[in-house]
Design a protein around this motif. Structure first.
Motif, short mmCIF file in Angstrom:
data_model
loop_
_atom_site.label_atom_id
_atom_site.label_comp_id
_atom_site.label_asym_id
_atom_site.label_seq_id
_atom_site.Cartn_x
_atom_site.Cartn_y
_atom_site.Cartn_z
N ARG A 15 5.82 -45.88 54.61
CA ARG A 15 5.06 -44.66 54.90
C ARG A 15 5.96 -43.47 55.23
O ARG A 15 5.48 -42.39 55.55
CB ARG A 15 4.10 -44.90 56.07
N TRP A 216 -2.66 -40.98 60.77
CA TRP A 216 -2.47 -41.33 59.36
C TRP A 216 -3.79 -41.12 58.61
O TRP A 216 -4.85 -41.51 59.06
CB TRP A 216 -2.03 -42.77 59.23
N GLU A 218 -5.42 -41.35 54.58
CA GLU A 218 -5.26 -41.72 53.17
C GLU A 218 -6.61 -41.61 52.48
O GLU A 218 -7.60 -42.18 52.93
CB GLU A 218 -4.72 -43.16 53.05
N ARG A 220 -8.43 -41.93 48.59
CA ARG A 220 -8.27 -42.36 47.21
C ARG A 220 -9.64 -42.40 46.53
O ARG A 220 -10.69 -42.40 47.19
CB ARG A 220 -7.62 -43.75 47.12
N ASN A 224 -8.97 -48.81 47.57
CA ASN A 224 -7.65 -48.62 48.15
C ASN A 224 -6.54 -48.67 47.11
O ASN A 224 -5.38 -48.42 47.44
CB ASN A 224 -7.39 -49.68 49.22
N LYS A 228 -4.59 -41.59 44.17
CA LYS A 228 -4.28 -41.04 45.48
C LYS A 228 -4.62 -39.55 45.52
O LYS A 228 -4.12 -38.77 44.72
CB LYS A 228 -2.81 -41.25 45.82
N SER A 231 -2.29 -38.68 51.18
CA SER A 231 -1.71 -39.84 51.86
C SER A 231 -0.50 -39.38 52.66
O SER A 231 0.59 -39.21 52.12
CB SER A 231 -1.30 -40.91 50.83
#
Length: 304
Positions: A15, A216, A218, A220, A224, A228, A231
């Motif tokens: 990450r 954090w 994310e 999409r 998952n 993307k 992110s």
């Protein structure tokens, strides 16, 4: 380095996070984080803190903390057994009222009662005054009923009539109103909560806002493993918007710092200091149930 520490370090490197980033997110001192990665638990305050620090570290790098503790339970000390002690009955101390406090209490009670009575009298007086002022009003006889003094014009049949443009009785179509957006929990898909977004055919807008700290984030398409859209560690005050053209997968590190809305309607995420995964699925077909919710015809439960 222990297997647990190696797992956490790899997840952090994937990450692009440093130990300083993890320290700022979890509020755990950097030397404790280094001890967890190296497997030297003697530096940590105690067994309870080892489990708590590992759990917070896992959430910060997007791992499932319960799964991490289960797989590496041989490296993490067990939680101490709490001893149940019988509660002791403690009598509350008697409050001793002084004469001055009692006198002040009586004065305050009397002031409150008199204020209430005065308020009632004022309300009754205002009501009576308004009732008297609303009497019947006389009509000014000097005002003409109509401005025209000429006799009515007769039509071809000899019947007196007014304007030839008589109003029609055709009904006026009501202006259609847009149906409000609905967010209904559908099912549990893997570790994600799926929500069905209605009504059908409406272009929805998803807004994700970070408030209270860094977390954090994310986003999409589909699952998952989809395309993307966003992110990284989102800073406090970050707001991102997405068009809900299909299923959207959202993964957050701290649900208590993230607010997800669809057309202004809040999506429930538990509001806890843990990670949360959400699937937003727009309804594209089906029929309405008696309660007004939509039963989707497409099967989005295959995506996760």
């Amino acid at each position: 380095m222990s297997d647990l520490g190696e797992l956490l370090r790899k997840a952090r490197d994937q990450r692009g996070l440093t130990l300083d980033d993890i320290q700022e997110t979890t509020k755990i001192r950097k030397r404790y984080l280094e001890a967890i990665e190296s497997g030297d638990h003697t530096v940590l305050p105690g067994p309870f803190y080892v489990r708590a620090f590992v759990k917070n570290y896992s959430e910060a790098v997007g791992l499932d903390p319960d799964e991490v503790l289960r797989l590496y339970q041989h490296e993490v000390p067990a939680a101490p057994v709490e001893q149940i002690a019988e509660p002791m009955v403690v009598r509350s101390p008697r409050r001793v009222k002084s004469q001055s406090s009692e006198r002040l209490g009586k004065i305050g009670f009397n002031v409150m009662m008199w204020s209430f009575l005065i308020l009632i009298v004022v309300v009754i007086w205002v009501y009576v005054i308004n009732k008297d002022s609303d009497g019947p009003k006389q009509v000014d006889n000097s005002t003409n009923i109509t401005d025209a003094s000429e006799p009515p014009v007769k039509n071809e049949d000899g019947v007196a009539g007014g304007s030839t443009n008589a109003p029609t009785n055709e009904p006026v179509a009501p202006t259609p109103t847009e149906a409000p957006t609905t967010v209904v929990f559908g099912s549990k898909v893997g570790k994600a909560d799926q929500y069905d977004i209605g009504p059908i055919g409406k272009l929805h807008k998803v807004e994700v806002k970070v408030a209270g700290g860094r977390s954090w984030l994310e986003v999409r398409t589909e699952s998952n493993k989809g395309e993307k859209l966003y992110s990284k560690n989102a800073e406090d005050g970050t707001t991102e918007s997405f068009d809900l053209n299909g299923v959207i997968y959202i993964n957050v590190g701290r649900a208590d710092l993230i607010e997800i809305k669809v057309d202004g309607v809040l999506v429930p995420d538990g509001d806890r200091a843990t990670s949360k995964k959400v699937l937003l699925q727009p309804l594209s077909g089906g029929s309405e149930t008696p309660e007004g919710t939509i039963t989707p015809s497409n099967d989005a439960n295959q995506s996760q």
